[in-house]
Design a protein around this motif. Structure first.
Motif, PDB file in Angstrom:
ATOM      1  N   SER A 179      46.279  30.110  32.546  1.00  0.00           N
ATOM      2  CA  SER A 179      45.793  30.831  33.181  1.00  0.00           C
ATOM      3  C   SER A 179      45.975  32.637  32.901  1.00  0.00           C
ATOM      4  N   TYR A 180      44.852  33.248  32.424  1.00  0.00           N
ATOM      5  CA  TYR A 180      44.841  34.674  32.133  1.00  0.00           C
ATOM      6  C   TYR A 180      44.526  35.900  33.513  1.00  0.00           C
ATOM      7  N   ASP A 181      45.114  37.013  33.468  1.00  0.00           N
ATOM      8  CA  ASP A 181      44.844  37.850  34.004  1.00  0.00           C
ATOM      9  C   ASP A 181      44.481  39.082  33.606  1.00  0.00           C
ATOM     10  N   MET A 182      42.793  39.063  33.951  1.00  0.00           N
ATOM     11  CA  MET A 182      41.802  39.962  33.585  1.00  0.00           C
ATOM     12  C   MET A 182      42.234  40.981  33.855  1.00  0.00           C
ATOM     13  N   GLY A 183      42.874  41.911  34.150  1.00  0.00           N
ATOM     14  CA  GLY A 183      43.586  42.896  34.637  1.00  0.00           C
ATOM     15  C   GLY A 183      43.135  43.467  36.344  1.00  0.00           C
ATOM     16  N   ASP A 184      41.603  43.374  36.583  1.00  0.00           N
ATOM     17  CA  ASP A 184      41.254  43.579  37.655  1.00  0.00           C
ATOM     18  C   ASP A 184      40.807  43.052  38.620  1.00  0.00           C
ATOM     19  N   GLY A 185      42.948  42.326  38.843  1.00  0.00           N
ATOM     20  CA  GLY A 185      43.020  41.349  40.096  1.00  0.00           C
ATOM     21  C   GLY A 185      42.628  40.104  40.464  1.00  0.00           C
ATOM     22  N   ASN A 186      41.811  39.391  39.012  1.00  0.00           N
ATOM     23  CA  ASN A 186      40.998  38.334  38.235  1.00  0.00           C
ATOM     24  C   ASN A 186      41.909  37.381  37.601  1.00  0.00           C
TER      25      ASN A 186
END
Length: 333
Positions: free
Chosen positions: A262-269
């Motif tokens: 999983s990757y945290d996209m930094g925009d809440g997604n």
């Protein structure tokens, strides 16, 4: 005998003989007169040696020319007529020697190539260099067009300025190269347009090749441009390096590994990537690893929604006083 003949016939006689006792060649001149005979001798051994060298050189040249497995010919510098051809040229092009000697080099070219040929000849005649190489299309007697690699240079032939050409048929090689290029182009198209990201690294985890999808996946982890020749660890978060090192260790032992990330996209997604690592094996030895990544975010979201629905349903069932039951399509509990 020569002296008596000169006196008897009263005529000048010229003669060259090899004198074995002295290992020399002598040139003799017999001048008869009413009063007798004058004889002049000249040592011509060096000249004879030079002549022998020339004869041997010419014979060697003829052998190299006529017995060469590569097609060769000599053409007139001005008229472009064939002056001589070897057996390999006769075999390759299908013309007899007599037919060749009534032709010019334009006759073995497709019509559309004659213009470029004449332009090339002008450059040869005006240029400072004598030797020249190139690839040309040639026309055989049966109409077949072949691609040849030519090497040519200027020579003197029967007191005329001429050029000798060696023509190696490279049709099969060129065709194979074109097929390889087309195949590589097709593979590259597939490589770049697939939905998966591909990354090839060597045993030291140095990037050897990748497609555009990998760039997107790399940005999920670390906003740094991926480049060939860089270490894959430049694109892995510090907290996950130990985990990846463990995977690499297994792959180098010949194991195939698969996991989700999983990757945290930094925009809440959050994005999910399904990774597959397979060892690249050559001659029984692991040379590197091929890493593929596939975006499974949509699949994960669906699974999460289903799990949420199941959890809600279970909570509803466990917390209601009503009678509930669940049946399948055949109305079985």
């Amino acid at each position: 005998y020569t002296s008596l003949k000169a006196i008897k016939e009263q005529r000048y006689i010229h003669k060259e003989e090899y004198y074995q006792p002295f290992h020399i060649w002598l040139e003799s001149h017999f001048y008869p007169s009413p009063d007798g005979l004058s004889i002049f001798f000249k040592d011509v051994t060096e000249r004879k040696k030079a002549e022998k060298t020339i004869i041997e050189s010419e014979e060697k040249y003829r052998n190299l020319f006529f017995k060469s497995p590569l097609p060769k010919w000599i053409y007139d510098y001005e008229t472009l007529r064939f002056l001589d051809v070897n057996d390999a040229a006769i075999l390759q092009y299908g013309y007899s020697r007599e037919e060749f000697l009534h032709m010019t080099i334009k006759d073995i070219r497709p019509k559309e190539d004659i213009g470029p040929l004449l332009d090339d000849i002008k450059k040869i005649q005006a240029g400072p260099t004598d030797s020249q190489q190139g690839h040309w299309r040639h026309l055989k007697k049966d109409g077949q067009v072949i691609t040849v690699e030519t090497n040519s240079h200027t020579i003197a032939f029967n007191n005329r300025k001429a050029r000798m050409v060696i023509a190696n048929d490279v049709t099969e090689r060129i065709t194979a190269e074109q097929k390889t290029i087309q195949s590589e182009t097709n593979l590259k198209t597939i490589f770049e347009n697939t939905s998966e990201g591909f990354l090839l690294i060597d045993r030291d985890c140095v990037v050897m090749a990748f497609n555009s999808k990998v760039v997107n996946y790399a940005l999920f982890s670390k906003k740094k441009e991926i480049k060939i020749g860089q270490s894959i660890y430049d694109f892995i978060e510090e907290s996950r390096r130990s985990f990846f090192q463990g995977i690499v260790s297994k792959a180098l032992k010949g194991e195939s590994i698969r996991f989700d990330r999983s990757y945290d996209m930094g925009d809440g997604n959050t994005s999910w990537i399904d990774f597959s690592i397979k060892p690249v094996i050559e001659a029984g030895e692991v040379k590197g690893m091929c890493i593929t990544g596939r975006d499974i975010t949509e699949k994960k979201l669906i699974e999460q929604e289903r799990e949420f629905d199941r959890s809600n349903l279970k909570a509803l069932i466990n917390n209601t006083n009503d009678l509930l039951w669940s049946v399948d399509r055949d109305f079985k509990l």
